[in-house]
Design a protein around this motif. Structure first.
Motif, short mmCIF file in Angstrom:
data_model
loop_
_atom_site.label_atom_id
_atom_site.label_comp_id
_atom_site.label_asym_id
_atom_site.label_seq_id
_atom_site.Cartn_x
_atom_site.Cartn_y
_atom_site.Cartn_z
N SER A 141 6.57 16.80 6.37
CA SER A 141 5.37 16.16 5.85
C SER A 141 4.89 15.09 6.82
O SER A 141 3.69 14.98 7.10
N ALA A 142 5.83 14.31 7.35
CA ALA A 142 5.46 13.29 8.32
C ALA A 142 4.88 13.91 9.58
O ALA A 142 3.86 13.45 10.11
N LEU A 165 -0.20 10.53 2.73
CA LEU A 165 -0.91 9.34 3.18
C LEU A 165 0.06 8.17 3.40
O LEU A 165 -0.09 7.40 4.35
N ALA A 166 1.05 8.05 2.53
CA ALA A 166 2.02 6.97 2.67
C ALA A 166 2.84 7.13 3.95
O ALA A 166 3.14 6.15 4.64
N PHE A 200 10.82 5.89 3.25
CA PHE A 200 10.25 6.77 2.22
C PHE A 200 11.36 7.49 1.46
O PHE A 200 11.34 7.59 0.23
N ALA A 201 12.35 7.98 2.19
CA ALA A 201 13.45 8.69 1.56
C ALA A 201 14.21 7.80 0.60
O ALA A 201 14.64 8.23 -0.47
N GLY A 241 0.79 -1.22 0.00
CA GLY A 241 0.00 0.00 0.00
C GLY A 241 0.82 1.26 0.00
O GLY A 241 0.81 2.03 -0.98
N PRO A 242 1.58 1.56 1.07
CA PRO A 242 2.34 2.81 1.11
C PRO A 242 3.41 2.89 0.05
O PRO A 242 3.68 3.96 -0.49
N VAL A 243 4.05 1.75 -0.29
CA VAL A 243 5.06 1.76 -1.34
C VAL A 243 4.44 2.13 -2.68
O VAL A 243 4.99 2.92 -3.45
#
Length: 325
Positions: A197-198, A259-260, A269-270, A44-46
């Motif tokens: 953002s996080a 959202l991710a 994420f980075a 999902g997040p990926v």
């Protein structure tokens, strides 16, 4: 450790403990275990991050075609203004009930977005899109290495740096030095964007924080756009193209990334962001007809290889804790 720093918590935990995510704004603020590689939820997040990357890079290529009409700063202004209007209308964020720390976070997030966009567009006005993104991703990759205390991540960082060294032929003599400087500076702002953002996503429900931050970014950049582009910003065709850039480069990718980041650790994420040079080079080839030399392609491949290695390292860390004796 404050809850707002939860995006780097996984790097500070003892090896073997499960990753936890702390949310401070939603009613369902419960720690969650990491998704295992075989679970559908782990995609999902990926998937959100990858979809956002494709959107933002093709939007960036479209923005380059708009620069002769409005200039780099004018394009950024149109992008941020259109994105802010769309997000504020759709999200209708609540203005009351937020703490001073909440507002401080969203304001810094907005300033970060303005700086990241402005510096990057100055870079792509001077050097090819794929090369600009390759230099820019050094910021997120550095964030991942510094946030993770595993020595192996330094290997992947070294591989990425080797790619960048190859990209510049050792001294970047074939690239516009000002464009290189803008791209590297945009990378620093990109790393800051990931962090804030996080934090914003955990302090504000849904995409409210993103909408407010986009409004801040638009207000910060508006004077620069007016000075650079003047009445060219009022041309209907320019406005239409700028709105398309905003949807592709701001509204869609930033929403997906926010959202991710609710479910994905910021350093991971980075690392995924390091895959974007390939996407940018593809967008530059198809839309801008910017081809790469074999050396440049090899350099980008090294950066991508570093990203893949770092992703595999992060995935292998996700394991259930050993039972206590």
């Amino acid at each position: 450790m404050p809850a707002t720093d939860a995006q780097v918590a996984h790097s500070r935990r003892p090896t073997g403990q499960p990753v936890t995510t702390v949310r401070t704004s939603t009613p369902t603020a419960t720690p969650t275990a990491p998704d295992s590689p075989g679970r559908f939820g782990s995609l999902g997040p990926v998937g959100l991050v990858l979809a956002g990357g494709i959107s933002v890079q093709f939007g960036g290529a479209l923005a380059v075609t708009l620069m002769p009409r409005a200039g780099a700063l004018g394009v950024v202004t149109l992008r941020l203004l259109a994105a802010a209007v769309v997000l504020l209308v759709v999200c209708r964020p609540r203005l009351r009930g937020h703490s001073r720390a909440d507002w401080g976070t969203v304001i810094v997030f907005g300033i970060t977005m303005a700086g990241m966009n402005g510096l990057f567009y100055q870079a792509v006005a001077r050097i090819p899109l794929g090369l600009a993104v390759t230099l820019e991703v050094l910021g997120p990759l550095a964030l991942s290495v510094f946030a993770s205390r595993r020595a192996v991540n330094a290997v992947w960082a070294g591989l990425a740096l080797a790619g960048v060294f190859l990209l510049g032929g050792g001294n970047f003599s074939d690239l516009d030095p000002l464009g290189v400087g803008f791209a590297l500076s945009a990378g620093v702002m990109w790393a800051a964007y990931i962090i804030f953002s996080a934090r914003t996503g955990r302090r504000f429900p849904q995409a409210d924080g993103l909408a407010l931050a986009m409004g801040v970014a638009a207000l910060v950049f508006l004077p620069l756009g007016i000075i650079d582009a003047g009445d060219r910003l009022l041309d209907p065709t320019t406005i239409a193209l700028g709105s398309a850039v905003a949807l592709l480069s701001s509204v869609l990718p930033y929403t997906l990334e926010l959202l991710a980041l609710r479910r994905l650790p910021a350093p991971t994420f980075a690392i995924l962001m390091s895959l974007e040079p390939a996407v940018a080079a593809t967008a530059g080839f198809f839309i801008l007809h910017q081809s790469l030399s074999l050396t440049e392609a090899a350099a980008i491949a090294l950066v991508i290889a570093a990203s893949i290695g770092a992703v595999r390292t992060q995935t292998r860390r996700v394991a259930p804790p050993a039972p206590e004796a």
